[in-house]
Write a protein that holds these residues in place. Structure first.
Motif, short mmCIF file in Angstrom:
data_model
loop_
_atom_site.label_atom_id
_atom_site.label_comp_id
_atom_site.label_asym_id
_atom_site.label_seq_id
_atom_site.Cartn_x
_atom_site.Cartn_y
_atom_site.Cartn_z
N ASN A 56 -1.51 -5.53 1.83
CA ASN A 56 -2.46 -4.51 2.27
C ASN A 56 -3.27 -3.98 1.10
O ASN A 56 -4.49 -3.78 1.22
CB ASN A 56 -1.70 -3.37 2.94
CG ASN A 56 -2.62 -2.27 3.46
OD1 ASN A 56 -3.51 -2.52 4.26
ND2 ASN A 56 -2.42 -1.05 2.99
N LEU A 57 -2.63 -3.79 -0.02
CA LEU A 57 -3.34 -3.30 -1.21
C LEU A 57 -4.31 -4.35 -1.74
O LEU A 57 -5.41 -4.01 -2.19
CB LEU A 57 -2.33 -2.89 -2.28
CG LEU A 57 -1.48 -1.68 -1.91
CD1 LEU A 57 -0.29 -1.54 -2.85
CD2 LEU A 57 -2.30 -0.40 -1.91
N LEU A 58 -3.92 -5.61 -1.67
CA LEU A 58 -4.84 -6.67 -2.09
C LEU A 58 -6.07 -6.71 -1.18
O LEU A 58 -7.19 -6.93 -1.65
CB LEU A 58 -4.12 -8.02 -2.08
CG LEU A 58 -3.00 -8.19 -3.12
CD1 LEU A 58 -2.23 -9.48 -2.87
CD2 LEU A 58 -3.57 -8.18 -4.53
N TYR A 100 8.63 -0.91 -3.17
CA TYR A 100 7.69 -1.18 -2.09
C TYR A 100 6.72 -2.30 -2.42
O TYR A 100 6.30 -3.06 -1.54
CB TYR A 100 6.95 0.10 -1.70
CG TYR A 100 7.83 1.05 -0.94
CD1 TYR A 100 8.19 0.79 0.38
CD2 TYR A 100 8.37 2.18 -1.55
CE1 TYR A 100 9.03 1.63 1.08
CE2 TYR A 100 9.22 3.02 -0.87
CZ TYR A 100 9.55 2.74 0.46
OH TYR A 100 10.40 3.57 1.14
N LEU A 101 6.37 -2.45 -3.69
CA LEU A 101 5.46 -3.53 -4.07
C LEU A 101 6.11 -4.90 -3.95
O LEU A 101 5.42 -5.92 -3.93
CB LEU A 101 4.94 -3.30 -5.49
CG LEU A 101 3.95 -2.16 -5.65
CD1 LEU A 101 3.62 -1.92 -7.11
CD2 LEU A 101 2.67 -2.42 -4.84
N LEU A 156 -3.30 1.90 -9.78
CA LEU A 156 -2.72 1.94 -8.44
C LEU A 156 -1.85 3.18 -8.27
O LEU A 156 -1.89 3.85 -7.23
CB LEU A 156 -1.89 0.68 -8.19
CG LEU A 156 -1.22 0.57 -6.82
CD1 LEU A 156 -2.25 0.61 -5.70
CD2 LEU A 156 -0.39 -0.70 -6.73
N ARG A 157 -1.06 3.49 -9.27
CA ARG A 157 -0.19 4.68 -9.19
C ARG A 157 -1.02 5.94 -8.96
O ARG A 157 -0.67 6.79 -8.12
CB ARG A 157 0.63 4.82 -10.47
CG ARG A 157 1.48 6.09 -10.53
CD ARG A 157 2.36 6.10 -11.76
NE ARG A 157 1.61 5.88 -12.99
CZ ARG A 157 0.93 6.85 -13.63
NH1 ARG A 157 0.94 8.08 -13.15
NH2 ARG A 157 0.29 6.57 -14.75
N GLU A 158 -2.12 6.08 -9.67
CA GLU A 158 -2.96 7.27 -9.51
C GLU A 158 -3.60 7.33 -8.13
O GLU A 158 -3.82 8.42 -7.59
CB GLU A 158 -4.02 7.29 -10.61
CG GLU A 158 -3.44 7.55 -12.00
CD GLU A 158 -4.43 7.34 -13.12
OE1 GLU A 158 -5.61 7.00 -12.81
OE2 GLU A 158 -4.04 7.48 -14.29
N ASP A 161 -2.43 -5.35 -10.42
CA ASP A 161 -2.18 -3.99 -9.94
C ASP A 161 -0.86 -3.90 -9.17
O ASP A 161 -0.16 -2.87 -9.23
CB ASP A 161 -3.32 -3.51 -9.02
CG ASP A 161 -4.58 -3.16 -9.77
OD1 ASP A 161 -4.48 -2.54 -10.84
OD2 ASP A 161 -5.67 -3.50 -9.27
N VAL A 162 -0.53 -4.95 -8.42
CA VAL A 162 0.65 -4.89 -7.54
C VAL A 162 1.87 -5.56 -8.14
O VAL A 162 2.91 -5.65 -7.49
CB VAL A 162 0.35 -5.49 -6.15
CG1 VAL A 162 -0.83 -4.77 -5.50
CG2 VAL A 162 0.08 -6.99 -6.23
#
Length: 286
Positions: free
Chosen positions: A213-215, A204-205, A232-234, A223-224
């Motif tokens: 979106n995560l950025l 997905y990354l 990020l996993r947590e 992180d990505v």
């Protein structure tokens, strides 16, 4: 409390097992099964098969691609489901990903937001318009979230942490459905849980819709990258024993979710993790 299921539900080789699993989810008290529409043409038949096989379970597409299903065909399917199983089907629509859409026709994936607006307009113009309450959008960014509140029952974010759920609720306001998918690993062996989560995250990354979106949420390029950072996993994937997993799911409710479709990750995603869903039902539904 609902369930998100992937390839297991779409594989013809496991169809009877999938229907048996849906029956058990219904009996356990889960409210709805969300499952992918895949990337074939049209709305796949599994939705109607699950509706026919269960007396109560709601079914939602998470998602049907607006590049792969013609609006007229999708509208006819929803109309049929509504007549045969009133109030139980929700058509989740999404813009999918450039890598997927362009694989069949280079350059086809353009202006996904505008395409979604056009698709909703086309649904309204069919002989059997789809009511807003029977629609939801896969929405991550502010514009798509706003559109989901204006034109449909609400939003179905995917692969997003609880801080995104909080932002989505603020954008949607009170009332619209907010149903973020949450992937979990119910395994107390830390190395096993990490490996399963990383394998899932890596795929997905690699898709810009999710990584961007995560950025936007403040995660970094580090992180990505690859399979993602531990931080990020947590944030994304509650893992460990039942208490830790339930706490991770509850964070989304605290952030404003109405419904959390739970996706249980295992090393073999083509085998239904029945015991995990039983344990989660006992903890979350009672």
């Amino acid at each position: 409390m609902s369930v998100w299921g992937g390839g297991f539900w779409l594989s013809g080789k496991t169809r009877e097992a999938a229907l048996d699993a849906a029956r058990e989810l219904d009996e356990l008290g889960y409210s709805r099964l969300w499952t992918s529409g895949g990337f074939g043409d049209g709305v796949p038949p599994i939705y109607g098969e699950v509706l026919a096989a269960t007396p109560r379970l709601g079914v939602a597409s998470g998602i049907v691609s607006i590049w792969h299903a013609e609006p007229a065909d999708a509208a006819k399917t929803v109309d049929r489901f509504e007549r045969e199983h009133p109030g139980r089907f929700l058509l989740g629509l999404g813009a999918s990903h450039a890598q997927v859409v362009d694989a069949a026709e280079a350059g086809r994936y353009t202006k996904p937001y505008s395409r979604m607006v056009e698709y909703l307009d086309a649904l309204d113009a069919t002989d059997s318009p789809v009511p807003a309450e029977r629609l939801a959008l896969a929405a991550l960014g502010p514009r798509m979230l706003t559109l989901s509140a204006e034109r449909t029952a609400g939003a179905h974010p995917y692969f997003a942490p609880a801080e995104h759920t909080a932002q989505a609720r603020e954008i949607l306001g009170d009332g619209p459905l907010l149903a973020p998918e949450v992937a979990v690993v119910l395994d107390e062996d830390e190395d096993t849980a990490r490996g399963i989560a990383q394998e899932y995250m890596r795929g997905y990354l690699s898709l810009p819709n999710y990584s961007n979106n995560l950025l936007r949420l403040g995660y970094t390029e580090d992180d990505v990258a690859g399979a993602g950072s531990d931080r990020l996993r947590e944030a994304l994937i509650p893992s460990g024993n039942i208490e830790r997993v339930v706490a991770g799911i509850e964070r989304h409710y605290e952030a404003g979710a109405d419904e959390v479709p739970i996706q249980v990750l295992t090393a073999d995603q083509m085998t239904f993790p029945a015991e995990a869903y039983r344990e989660l039902a006992a903890a979350l539904i009672g």
